[in-house]
Scaffold this motif. Structure first.
Motif: not given
Length: 220
Positions: A138-155
Motif C-alpha cells: 500500500r505505502d509503495r503504491m501510494a508513494a509511486t502514484l503521488e510521485r507520478l501525478r506530480h511529475a505529470h501535473d494536469g495530465g
C-alpha cells in the motif's frame, strides 16, 4: 440561491488523471501466484485484451505510460505505446507484490493454509514469508502514484500494474481500511481511474472497467 461569482470554481484547479491497468491474462491467471518470478508472458487471450485496452486508452490525451518491469505488464503496455507514440517507462513502484516463499505456489494449495484466512480477513497483519507485507505494498503504491501525478501535473498517466497493487491503491484512494481491500475485484486488462487535485482527497472515477459482456459476470 444565486452562485457567488467571487468563489473560485473547482474546475479551475489542475487535476491529474491516473489510469491503473492490470496486465492481460497469462497461462497461470487464476491458478498460480506468480509474484515477481520472471518468464511469465501473456496468453493468446491476454494479447487480445492488450490490443482492446490500447484502443480504449488511445482515445485519451496520454501524457505518459508507465509499467511494472515484469514481462506480462510490459507486453500489455506495448500496444498502447504503439497506438499513442508514447514510450513505456519501467517503474519499480508498480511492481507486483513480493510474495516471498509463496511465489509460484498454486492457489488451490494456498487456500488450505491457515494463514490464508488472515490474508483475506486481516491483510494488514500479514506479511508474505520472506516477502512484502500488504502495508508495504500500500505505502509503495501510494508513494509511486503521488510521485507520478506530480511529475505529470494536469495530465493523464497510464500505469500498467498487477491485481493486488491496484486493488490496494484503489482501496486507499477511497479511504477504505486496508483490511477491506479484498472486497475489490480487478480483472485482467481492466481500467481503474483516479483523479487527483492538490488540497483534495483523490476521487475514484471508475473501478475494474472492462469491455467484457455482462453475461460473463460471476459471483465470487
Amino acid at each position: 440561491m444565486p452562485r457567488d461569482e467571487t468563489t473560485s470554481s473547482p474546475l479551475e484547479a489542475t487535476t491529474t488523471l491516473i489510469l491503473l491497468v492490470r496486465h492481460g491474462q497469462t497461462p497461470t491467471t487464476g491458478t498460480v501466484l506468480p509474484g515477481r518470478a520472471p518468464g511469465l508472458h501473456l496468453s493468446e487471450a491476454g494479447v487480445e485484451q492488450a490490443g482492446r485496452v490500447a484502443e480504449r486508452l488511445a482515445a485519451l490525451p496520454i501524457a505518459a505510460i508507465y509499467a511494472s518491469p515484469l514481462e506480462r505488464t510490459l507486453e500489455t503496455a506495448r500496444p498502447t505505446s504503439a497506438r499513442t507514440g508514447m514510450p513505456v517507462l519501467e517503474d519499480e513502484g508498480l511492481m507486483e507484490g513480493d510474495f516471498g516463499d509463496w511465489t509460484g505456489a498454486r492457489l488451490a494449495d494456498l487456500y488450505r493454509k491457515p494463514e490464508w484466512k488472515t490474508v483475506q480477513q486481516r491483510p494488514s497483519a500479514f506479511r508474505f514469508p520472506e516477502g512484502e507485507s500488504f502495508v508495504e505494498i500500500r505505502d509503495r503504491m501510494a508513494a509511486t502514484l503521488e510521485r507520478l501525478r506530480h511529475a505529470h501535473d494536469g495530465g493523464t498517466v497510464v500505469c500498467f500494474s498487477h491485481a493486488d497493487p491496484i486493488r490496494v491503491a484503489v482501496s486507499d484512494a477511497m479511504g477504505t481500511p486496508l483490511d477491506r481491500f479484498q472486497r475489490l475485484s480487478i480483472g485482467p486488462c481492466s481500467v481503474s481511474a483516479l483523479s487527483y487535485q492538490d488540497g483534495h482527497d483523490p476521487v475514484v472515477l471508475t473501478v475494474n472497467s472492462t469491455q467484457d459482456t455482462l453475461a460473463q459476470l460471476r459471483a465470487s
